[in-house]
Scaffold this motif. Structure first.
Motif, PDB file in Angstrom:
ATOM      1  N   THR A   2       0.728   4.717  -5.128  1.00 26.05           N
ATOM      2  CA  THR A   2       0.972   3.310  -5.403  1.00 26.05           C
ATOM      3  C   THR A   2       0.023   2.462  -4.575  1.00 26.05           C
ATOM      4  OG1 THR A   2       3.301   3.831  -5.733  1.00 26.05           O
ATOM      5  CG2 THR A   2       2.758   1.509  -5.451  1.00 26.05           C
ATOM      6  N   VAL A  26      -0.648  -1.532  -3.277  1.00 27.09           N
ATOM      7  CA  VAL A  26      -0.200  -2.918  -3.163  1.00 27.09           C
ATOM      8  C   VAL A  26      -1.406  -3.751  -2.764  1.00 27.09           C
ATOM      9  CG1 VAL A  26       0.639  -2.451  -0.817  1.00 27.09           C
ATOM     10  CG2 VAL A  26       1.374  -4.524  -2.008  1.00 27.09           C
ATOM     11  N   THR A  78      -2.868  -7.477  -1.476  1.00 25.33           N
ATOM     12  CA  THR A  78      -2.570  -8.787  -0.901  1.00 25.33           C
ATOM     13  C   THR A  78      -3.844  -9.608  -0.803  1.00 25.33           C
ATOM     14  OG1 THR A  78      -2.845  -8.089   1.410  1.00 25.33           O
ATOM     15  CG2 THR A  78      -0.639  -7.868   0.460  1.00 25.33           C
ATOM     16  N   GLU A 117      -0.480 -13.372   0.590  1.00 24.00           N
ATOM     17  CA  GLU A 117       0.431 -13.220  -0.543  1.00 24.00           C
ATOM     18  C   GLU A 117       0.243 -11.862  -1.233  1.00 24.00           C
ATOM     19  OE1 GLU A 117       1.765 -16.169  -4.158  1.00 24.00           O
ATOM     20  OE2 GLU A 117      -0.373 -15.987  -3.777  1.00 24.00           O
ATOM     21  N   VAL A 118       1.365 -11.249  -1.618  1.00 22.65           N
ATOM     22  CA  VAL A 118       1.264 -10.047  -2.435  1.00 22.65           C
ATOM     23  C   VAL A 118       0.864 -10.478  -3.844  1.00 22.65           C
ATOM     24  CG1 VAL A 118       2.475  -8.061  -3.410  1.00 22.65           C
ATOM     25  CG2 VAL A 118       2.975  -8.780  -1.073  1.00 22.65           C
ATOM     26  N   LEU A 173       1.100  -4.989  -7.762  1.00 25.01           N
ATOM     27  CA  LEU A 173       1.221  -3.564  -7.475  1.00 25.01           C
ATOM     28  C   LEU A 173       0.637  -2.795  -8.648  1.00 25.01           C
ATOM     29  CD1 LEU A 173       3.344  -4.269  -5.182  1.00 25.01           C
ATOM     30  CD2 LEU A 173       4.445  -2.134  -5.827  1.00 25.01           C
ATOM     31  N   ARG A 219      -1.512   3.338 -16.468  1.00 22.78           N
ATOM     32  CA  ARG A 219      -0.604   4.340 -17.031  1.00 22.78           C
ATOM     33  C   ARG A 219      -0.394   4.086 -18.523  1.00 22.78           C
ATOM     34  NH1 ARG A 219       4.403   4.020 -13.022  1.00 22.78           N
ATOM     35  NH2 ARG A 219       4.020   1.818 -13.459  1.00 22.78           N
ATOM     36  N   ALA A 279       0.811   5.722  -0.388  1.00 18.81           N
ATOM     37  CA  ALA A 279       0.674   4.319  -0.763  1.00 18.81           C
ATOM     38  C   ALA A 279      -0.552   3.735  -0.073  1.00 18.81           C
ATOM     39  CB  ALA A 279       1.914   3.526  -0.369  1.00 18.81           C
ATOM     40  N   VAL A 280      -1.255   2.883  -0.812  1.00 22.84           N
ATOM     41  CA  VAL A 280      -2.480   2.249  -0.323  1.00 22.84           C
ATOM     42  C   VAL A 280      -2.262   0.737  -0.320  1.00 22.84           C
ATOM     43  CG1 VAL A 280      -4.903   1.791  -0.927  1.00 22.84           C
ATOM     44  CG2 VAL A 280      -3.976   4.111  -1.135  1.00 22.84           C
ATOM     45  N   TRP A 281      -2.749   0.077   0.705  1.00 25.99           N
ATOM     46  CA  TRP A 281      -2.689  -1.395   0.792  1.00 25.99           C
ATOM     47  C   TRP A 281      -4.119  -1.922   0.743  1.00 25.99           C
ATOM     48  CZ3 TRP A 281      -1.031  -4.224   5.967  1.00 25.99           C
ATOM     49  CH2 TRP A 281      -1.167  -5.606   5.799  1.00 25.99           C
ATOM     50  N   CYS A 298      -2.751 -11.954 -11.986  1.00 23.59           N
ATOM     51  CA  CYS A 298      -1.780 -11.550 -13.004  1.00 23.59           C
ATOM     52  C   CYS A 298      -2.324 -11.806 -14.409  1.00 23.59           C
ATOM     53  CB  CYS A 298      -0.471 -12.298 -12.807  1.00 23.59           C
ATOM     54  SG  CYS A 298       0.852 -11.720 -13.907  1.00 23.59           S
ATOM     55  N   HIS A 299      -2.001 -10.906 -15.321  1.00 20.00           N
ATOM     56  CA  HIS A 299      -2.466 -11.055 -16.706  1.00 20.00           C
ATOM     57  C   HIS A 299      -1.842 -12.278 -17.378  1.00 20.00           C
ATOM     58  CE1 HIS A 299       1.437  -9.283 -17.551  1.00 20.00           C
ATOM     59  NE2 HIS A 299       1.290  -9.639 -18.803  1.00 20.00           N
ATOM     60  N   CYS A 349       1.371 -11.771  -9.462  1.00 16.22           N
ATOM     61  CA  CYS A 349       2.386 -11.281 -10.412  1.00 16.22           C
ATOM     62  C   CYS A 349       3.806 -11.645  -9.960  1.00 16.22           C
ATOM     63  CB  CYS A 349       2.276  -9.762 -10.544  1.00 16.22           C
ATOM     64  SG  CYS A 349       0.749  -9.211 -11.339  1.00 16.22           S
ATOM     65  N   PHE A 350       3.952 -11.969  -8.683  1.00 15.56           N
ATOM     66  CA  PHE A 350       5.290 -12.245  -8.146  1.00 15.56           C
ATOM     67  C   PHE A 350       5.539 -13.754  -8.164  1.00 15.56           C
ATOM     68  CE2 PHE A 350       4.105  -8.097  -6.639  1.00 15.56           C
ATOM     69  CZ  PHE A 350       5.267  -7.362  -6.698  1.00 15.56           C
ATOM     70  N   ILE A 381      10.247 -10.754  -7.870  1.00 12.93           N
ATOM     71  CA  ILE A 381      10.039  -9.665  -8.824  1.00 12.93           C
ATOM     72  C   ILE A 381       8.770  -9.965  -9.606  1.00 12.93           C
ATOM     73  CG2 ILE A 381      11.410 -10.649 -10.748  1.00 12.93           C
ATOM     74  CD1 ILE A 381      12.633  -7.634 -10.863  1.00 12.93           C
ATOM     75  N   ASP A 382       8.090  -8.909 -10.048  1.00  6.68           N
ATOM     76  CA  ASP A 382       6.785  -9.145 -10.664  1.00  6.68           C
ATOM     77  C   ASP A 382       6.897  -9.373 -12.167  1.00  6.68           C
ATOM     78  OD1 ASP A 382       7.116  -6.563 -11.613  1.00  6.68           O
ATOM     79  OD2 ASP A 382       5.085  -5.922 -11.095  1.00  6.68           O
ATOM     80  N   CYS A 383       5.755  -9.607 -12.788  1.00  6.16           N
ATOM     81  CA  CYS A 383       5.696 -10.042 -14.185  1.00  6.16           C
ATOM     82  C   CYS A 383       6.504  -9.141 -15.107  1.00  6.16           C
ATOM     83  CB  CYS A 383       4.245 -10.151 -14.646  1.00  6.16           C
ATOM     84  SG  CYS A 383       3.204  -8.729 -14.235  1.00  6.16           S
ATOM     85  N   TRP A 424       9.330  -7.509  -4.421  1.00  9.31           N
ATOM     86  CA  TRP A 424       8.715  -7.862  -3.138  1.00  9.31           C
ATOM     87  C   TRP A 424       9.791  -8.447  -2.239  1.00  9.31           C
ATOM     88  CZ3 TRP A 424       4.742 -12.514  -2.667  1.00  9.31           C
ATOM     89  CH2 TRP A 424       4.392 -12.703  -1.331  1.00  9.31           C
ATOM     90  N   PHE A 473       1.569   1.049   7.582  1.00  7.39           N
ATOM     91  CA  PHE A 473       0.129   0.998   7.290  1.00  7.39           C
ATOM     92  C   PHE A 473      -0.652   0.800   8.587  1.00  7.39           C
ATOM     93  CE2 PHE A 473       2.287   0.025   3.371  1.00  7.39           C
ATOM     94  CZ  PHE A 473       1.542   0.664   2.406  1.00  7.39           C
TER      95      PHE A 473
END
Lengths: 120, 120
Positions: free
Chosen positions: A22, A24, A26, A32-33, A36, A58, A87-89, A99-100, A106-107, B81-83, B89, B107
């Motif tokens: 996974t 994440v 920022t 800000e996140v 993901l 995916r 997990a990678v940050w 965000c699309h 996205c949050f 919560i994301d999109c 988060w 991390f």
């Protein structure tokens, strides 16, 4: 704890059954996140080689360089990995909305009593 | 985008085949990413009801309130919560180190050329 994966300085990602870790992301400027996503070994290698965040989609089952169509690439300032290396940050400078949906992050909703509420 | 899960204000998490969403935890004071973990519906409900981060431990196959043994609970200041509602988060006030290794954050290493390097 003597697990070299946790204490050592060797990059040894612990991919799951699907071959993924996974990630994440920022914003380097705001903290800000942003999003993901997931990475396989090729996506992680591409991210580290190019300095631009690349994930494994995916849904589309292919490598996905973030911003490849939108132009909203994520330039990686620093990449970190967690204790058990699953997990990678990525700390990034985003070229545009992550965000699309067009949102910066996205949050864009918080969980409030009885539902969700927009955040600034 | 007319997907109500993305545009609406109804909490409708998209659990994966194992019944889980991913949770990323950041420190409310510093913005640092502290840890990633997973939540099933019970863990999310417990987190929202108690204001203390609760996850699903995949290795132990049970609910896991962070800090239940160490005392290092994570008090939730805000949950987002994301999109597509498959990631949460949590912005928290940690009572102590978030990582089981004793580190403030899981991390604690950055990916450097040729390996990993400790971060401050």
């Amino acid at each position: 704890m003597s697990d070299p994966r946790e204490t050592g300085l060797v990059l040894d990602p612990k991919y799951d059954a699907a071959g993924l870790v996974t990630a994440v992301v920022t914003d380097a400027a705001t903290g800000e996140v942003l999003m993901l996503a997931h990475m396989n070994a090729d996506a992680l290698a591409a991210t580290l080689a190019t300095g631009e965040a690349t994930f494994w989609s995916r849904s589309r089952a292919r490598l996905w360089k973030k911003g490849e169509t939108s132009g909203n690439i994520l330039r990686v300032v620093e990449a970190r990995i967690d204790c058990d290396q699953d997990a990678v940050w990525l700390i990034v400078e985003p070229a545009g909305p992550a965000c699309h949906t067009g949102a910066r992050s996205c949050f864009y909703r918080r969980i409030a009593p009885g539902g969700l509420a927009p955040v600034a």
